[in-house]
Design an enzyme around this catalytic site. Structure first.
Site, PDB file in Angstrom:
ATOM      1  N   ALA A  24      21.435  84.593  23.885  1.00  0.00           N
ATOM      2  CA  ALA A  24      22.332  85.376  23.024  1.00  0.00           C
ATOM      3  C   ALA A  24      21.489  86.180  22.027  1.00  0.00           C
ATOM      4  O   ALA A  24      20.542  86.848  22.428  1.00  0.00           O
ATOM      5  CB  ALA A  24      23.349  84.474  22.336  1.00  0.00           C
ATOM      6  N   SER A  25      21.782  86.084  20.731  1.00  0.00           N
ATOM      7  CA  SER A  25      21.120  86.965  19.761  1.00  0.00           C
ATOM      8  C   SER A  25      19.663  86.613  19.465  1.00  0.00           C
ATOM      9  O   SER A  25      18.984  87.364  18.775  1.00  0.00           O
ATOM     10  CB  SER A  25      21.912  87.003  18.455  1.00  0.00           C
ATOM     11  OG  SER A  25      23.073  87.778  18.630  1.00  0.00           O
ATOM     12  N   VAL A  26      19.173  85.491  20.001  1.00  0.00           N
ATOM     13  CA  VAL A  26      17.727  85.257  19.937  1.00  0.00           C
ATOM     14  C   VAL A  26      16.998  86.386  20.672  1.00  0.00           C
ATOM     15  O   VAL A  26      15.848  86.701  20.373  1.00  0.00           O
ATOM     16  CB  VAL A  26      17.386  83.866  20.520  1.00  0.00           C
ATOM     17  CG1 VAL A  26      15.884  83.638  20.580  1.00  0.00           C
ATOM     18  CG2 VAL A  26      18.045  82.764  19.683  1.00  0.00           C
TER      19      VAL A  26
END
Length: 397
Positions: free
Chosen positions: A73-75
């Site tokens: 995801a936003s990693v």
């Protein structure tokens, strides 16, 4: 397969560090807030704690291990932001030039219809005026009507098509005047593709994951047996996340439409903001390289710029004391944030259940990847883990 954390020296943890962290993780498992987790802690370039606990897949009793691959995801944003900054270091991308130089077809307008000037710096710091579909109040918001994908669903459109949809919606604010978490990193991915002349996954591999030996990190996973099954917090225990399920991380928003199968689809567009998968050890390599402040990846002055609050003092919603740098949040005021972290600490997470932070003043990198949303991103576990780490450091002084 290389050991993703072999580049770090083994260090001696402070007294009680591992005991405290293990207690926090075990409590989250016992209370059925998490299904499984991998936690890594490095200090001054030495790995002082590593742990894989719980299940990668509960139904088959497949245990979590250090080599488990997670949907990031936003990693993903940190990895793609670092790739963009490599192009800045090479003189091929200018942080403060109008992105129309590289993406002339991407021309979103202000609410009054006037044209807007957006820079790469504003994309990296989420001050460009863009938003996310999942933040809209219902399924009939402007992004939803325009067919915008947040990069985590099975939209079946190309990156170019998604940018066309996005450009058709008026900006939420004039670039540089406010802060709003957004699809900006997806736009940045398109700029990287244009400059590099290759698909985004190839550019990221050439400039970041390849040089750092992040062999298990990319936009497509070939081996499903290595991937953690995604779970969503529920009562009495987390349940398996369904394909196409929408789950809201915030009160009053429509929520994120998830496609856990997306990471196996080589045809899915490479979402710079949410589309990657990888191991905790791979990601720790990147954080350690950046923490050390100049080396294989970026010159020190660009890393300093990454960690400088770019918002001009703007408040981040629901995050008192935090600003935002080029790819992650930056702690401005530990007292206001009620945090033991040092001022300047970098932090972010991922909606599949991840949290990480880098406290350069203390030489610390902490990565916690879980397979449980949203407990592993913004639940009690995240605060408990932080406090366990700092509590052990304080006790050791």
């Amino acid at each position: 397969m290389t050991n993703p954390i072999s580049a770090l020296r083994q260090g001696v943890p402070p007294a009680y560090l591992s005991t405290r962290i293990q207690a926090v993780v075990q409590q989250a498992l016992d209370e059925r807030r998490l299904v499984g987790a991998v936690v890594l802690v490095a200090r001054d370039g030495e790995l002082i704690h590593q742990q894989a606990t719980g299940f990668a897949d509960r139904d088959s009793a497949r245990e979590m291990d250090l080599e488990t691959v997670f949907r990031l995801a936003s990693v993903s944003k940190v990895i793609v932001s670092a790739t963009a900054l490599v192009l800045v270091a090479q003189g091929r991308l200018d942080l403060d030039e109008d992105i129309g130089r590289w993406l002339p077809e991407f021309q979103p307008r202000l609410a009054n219809g006037n044209p807007a000037r957006i820079t790469a710096r504003q994309l990296l710091s989420h001050t460009a005026g863009l938003g996310y579909r999942f933040f809209e109040a219902d399924a009939d918001g402007p992004y939803a009507r325009a067919g915008v994908s947040d990069g985590m669903d099975a939209a079946g459109i190309s990156l170019a098509e998604n940018l066309r949809c996005l450009a058709g919606v008026p900006l939420l604010f004039a670039p540089g005047t406010s802060w709003g978490y957004s699809l900006a990193t997806d736009v940045l991915g398109a700029i990287i593709e244009r400059i590099q002349g290759t698909p985004l996954d190839e550019a990221v591999r050439q400039w970041v994951t390849g040089p750092l030996g992040m062999a298990d990190t990319g936009f497509v996973v070939r081996d499903p047996q290595r991937v953690a099954t995604a779970y969503v917090s529920d009562t009495p225990q987390p349940r398996r996340l369904a394909e196409g399920e929408t789950v809201s991380p915030f009160e009053g928003t429509v929520g994120i439409e998830y496609s856990p199968a997306r990471i196996f689809d080589a045809q899915a567009f490479p979402s710079g903001g949410a589309g990657m998968a990888g191991t905790a050890g791979d990601f720790l390599r990147l954080l350690e390289n950046l923490r050390q402040g100049g080396g294989a990846l970026l010159p020190g002055e660009l890393i300093e710029e990454m960690g400088r609050d770019q918002t001009g003092g703007l408040d981040l919603p629901s995050a008192p004391g935090f600003g935002f740098g080029l790819g992650f949040s930056v702690l401005r005021d530990p007292q206001l944030a009620a945090s033991p972290e040092s001022a300047g600490t970098w932090r972010w997470g991922g909606a599949y259940g991840h949290a990480w932070f880098v406290d350069r003043a203390r030489g610390l990198c902490v990565v916690a990847f879980t397979n449980t949303l949203y407990e592993g991103m913004s639940g009690r576990f995240v605060t408990d883990l932080r406090d366990a780490v700092y509590g052990a450091l304080e006790a050791a002084q």
